[in-house]
Design an enzyme around this catalytic site. Structure first.
Site, PDB file in Angstrom:
ATOM      1  N   LYS A 103      30.499 -77.284  -6.325  1.00 24.59           N
ATOM      2  CA  LYS A 103      29.188 -76.939  -7.062  1.00 24.59           C
ATOM      3  C   LYS A 103      28.206 -77.667  -6.703  1.00 24.59           C
ATOM      4  CE  LYS A 103      31.686 -74.739 -10.975  1.00 24.59           C
ATOM      5  NZ  LYS A 103      31.680 -74.824 -12.612  1.00 24.59           N
ATOM      6  N   SER A 104      26.975 -77.504  -6.383  1.00 20.79           N
ATOM      7  CA  SER A 104      25.794 -78.355  -6.014  1.00 20.79           C
ATOM      8  C   SER A 104      25.528 -79.011  -7.355  1.00 20.79           C
ATOM      9  CB  SER A 104      24.743 -77.682  -5.638  1.00 20.79           C
ATOM     10  OG  SER A 104      24.366 -76.578  -6.297  1.00 20.79           O
ATOM     11  N   ARG A 105      25.445 -78.423  -8.461  1.00 15.57           N
ATOM     12  CA  ARG A 105      25.052 -78.969  -9.689  1.00 15.57           C
ATOM     13  C   ARG A 105      25.870 -80.330 -10.149  1.00 15.57           C
ATOM     14  NH1 ARG A 105      26.350 -73.785 -11.057  1.00 15.57           N
ATOM     15  NH2 ARG A 105      28.116 -73.407 -12.538  1.00 15.57           N
ATOM     16  N   ASN A 154      23.048 -75.458 -17.330  1.00 17.82           N
ATOM     17  CA  ASN A 154      22.920 -75.216 -15.914  1.00 17.82           C
ATOM     18  C   ASN A 154      21.584 -74.656 -15.300  1.00 17.82           C
ATOM     19  OD1 ASN A 154      25.687 -76.035 -15.714  1.00 17.82           O
ATOM     20  ND2 ASN A 154      26.339 -74.047 -15.961  1.00 17.82           N
ATOM     21  N   THR A 212      28.935 -77.444 -17.435  1.00 15.61           N
ATOM     22  CA  THR A 212      29.045 -78.243 -16.141  1.00 15.61           C
ATOM     23  C   THR A 212      27.921 -79.483 -15.751  1.00 15.61           C
ATOM     24  OG1 THR A 212      30.420 -76.296 -15.262  1.00 15.61           O
ATOM     25  CG2 THR A 212      29.472 -78.056 -13.673  1.00 15.61           C
TER      26      THR A 212
END
Length: 547
Positions: free
Chosen positions: A158-160, A94, A73
């Site tokens: 998702k923050s990432r 990640n 991701t």
């Protein structure tokens, strides 16, 4: 000679006029569906009738778009934003290990990056794009205006994902899994904007008494896909569809537990996107990145062919249509022409099928391994032979991380022998194609068609492991090796994604079958927006200007 020269000039003029016959866009809406492999288009296109289908029917569809690095991701969202591989942008996974400590890709311990709580106070941890080592599309858009009035927003569960797309100068919003609110950090705002806090109060998940996930279609034929009823190989051995999910079910053990695995989560994110457009869209250039994560969340648990995953695609098809309608409605109210709006749809990676059913079906090349068992076995062998405990401290994607402090104390020949023993152990496992030390992989030469080069593109100084490996197709090494799925290989099921670009009046319906690569995405969007491409991006634009 003169004829050849005149032909060259003529060709150049034709190309120039072709490119310049398209007006630039002022607004780019970039929808990234997490874990939306191209095989979903192959299987489900005839059943779609919403936004995804609208874009397929009207836009330029690339049927062979691929990531040329091992997928995950964070690394792939960063590639989409910067136009370069992980070996350049630095987000190799990640999370990874630095100096024997686990580091999250969006982690920032500086108090200038602390994350906001719902009441406006701050958590004791921070998130930012600090670990992204190059600029991205959002940065270039902001810097392209003298008055800095251009805007780039990136929204995700998702923050990432949000941070990789917003990069340094954009605005990132993500869900706080502790509270169910959308949040950000001081890296992006001095304080959370009032419109976001008001949205959180209005749309908070714990206001829902209960939720029943009702499928889009009642007819079972729309879900009649092989391997779609293998709950015994799911991480959750009960269906989510047609079950009553109370608020306690949805948010038990944080909001991450079930909420993000339902269509509710994407629906709420799209509501936030609409609010973002309503508040911020004006006549300046504007990028909205929207990463829809729920397919990935439910796919990891139930598999990509489960009824849950298939219906999530149908749900997103409807939800994206609603977003597209809203985009054109709000633009019209603000005297922004449709021709000024570019919509792109793609994914960050594909996904491997559930492997146990494949083995039952007769595919004898399937191999599943537990990363913990492999780590324990290797550590035990090294300890027995060299009297060194726990030499491996972690496993991430295609890498094993070794204890650097212990390695530093060893003589060079001992270190070399340990590396050899670990590689030998791995290469003796069916389904392991290759194994290298970090140094060997850095210097390895690969044939042009050898996808092991994708593994080399994960190398980044101080962030990479000591031992790398590549897998044969349908082999996986994961924590839950018999449950759920993975997407860490260099093979088509993981790297092949949809890519659709639509701008009314400029790009017309077309299917392009030639191979293209996702490193070409950012140069293309930059050209359409008439801004500089990100600094490190050097790939060609996509062949969308060809008539």
């Amino acid at each position: 000679m003169k004829i050849r020269y005149l032909l060259t000039i003529l060709i150049q003029l034709i190309v120039y006029n072709t490119i310049n016959s398209f007006s630039t866009a002022k607004i780019a809406i970039i929808i990234v569906i997490d874990q939306f492999g191209y095989n979903y288009i192959n299987k489900l296109e005839s059943n779609l009738n919403g936004g995804i289908k609208y874009l397929i029917d009207n836009g330029i569809v690339f049927t062979n778009a691929h990531y040329a690095q091992s997928p995950c991701t964070s690394a792939d969202h960063a590639l989409l934003s910067t136009g370069v591989f992980a070996s350049y942008h630095g987000i190799i996974n990640n999370k990874w290990y630095e100096n024997n400590q686990l580091v999250y890709c969006d982690q920032d311990d500086n108090n200038k990056a602390q994350v906001f709580k719902p009441d406006g106070t701050l958590y004791d941890y921070g998130k930012s794009a600090k670990n992204i080592m190059v600029d991205g599309l959002s940065d270039q858009l902001i810097m392209s205006s003298n008055d800095l009035k251009n805007q780039a927003w990136a929204l995700s569960l998702k923050s990432r994902a949000a941070i990789s797309m917003a990069s340094k100068l954009g605005k990132a919003l993500w869900i706080d899994n502790e509270t169910g609110n959308f949040t950000s950090s001081k890296a992006y705002f001095d304080k959370l904007p009032e419109w976001i806090t008001n949205f959180n109060k209005k749309e908070k998940i714990d206001k829902i008494i209960n939720f029943i996930w009702q499928p889009i279609y009642k007819d079972k034929q729309f879900y009649n896909i092989q391997f779609n009823n293998y709950y015994k190989y799911s991480k959750l051995e009960f269906p989510l569809i047609d079950n009553i999910l109370t608020v306690d079910n949805l948010i038990k053990n944080k909001y991450e537990q079930l909420y993000n695995k339902t269509p509710l989560a994407n629906q709420n994110l799209i509501k936030l996107a609409k609010k973002c457009l309503k508040i911020n869209l004006n006549n300046n250039k504007f990028i909205l990145w929207l990463s829809l994560s729920s397919l990935d969340k439910v796919g990891h648990v139930y598999g990509p062919d489960s009824k849950e995953a298939i219906d999530m695609v149908y749900q997103m098809d409807n939800q994206i249509q609603g977003l597209i309608n809203y985009i054109y409605k709000i633009a019209d109210k603000r005297n922004i022409k449709k021709e000024d709006i570019l919509i792109a749809l793609t994914a960050d990676h594909g996904v491997m099928p559930l492997t146990p059913p494949l083995k039952e079906f007769g595919l004898d090349i399937v191999h599943n391994y537990s990363s913990k068992e492999l780590t324990d076995n290797i550590n035990s062998q090294i300890n027995n032979k060299y009297n060194i405990k726990d030499i491996i401290i972690g496993h991430k994607n295609n890498q094993f991380y070794l204890n650097k402090l212990k390695l530093k104390k060893l003589k060079k020949n001992i270190r070399t022998n340990i590396y050899k023993d670990i590689k030998k152990y791995l290469l003796n496992l069916p389904g392991i194609r290759n194994a290298w030390t970090l140094k060997e992989l850095s210097k390895a030469n690969f044939d042009i068609l050898d996808r092991d080069i994708y593994i080399r593109r994960e190398i980044y100084k101080k962030r990479s492991g000591k031992i790398f490996y590549s897998l044969m197709p349908y082999t996986k090494i994961t924590k839950h090796y018999l449950k759920g799925i993975a997407h860490t290989s260099q093979y088509n099921y993981d790297t092949h994604v949809p890519l659709i670009i639509y701008q009314p009046g400029n790009f017309f319906k077309k299917r392009i079958t030639k191979n293209v690569y996702m490193t070409q995405f950012v140069p293309t969007i930059s050209q359409i927006l008439n801004i500089s491409r990100p600094s490190a991006s050097s790939d060609n634009v996509l062949p969308i200007f060809d008539k």
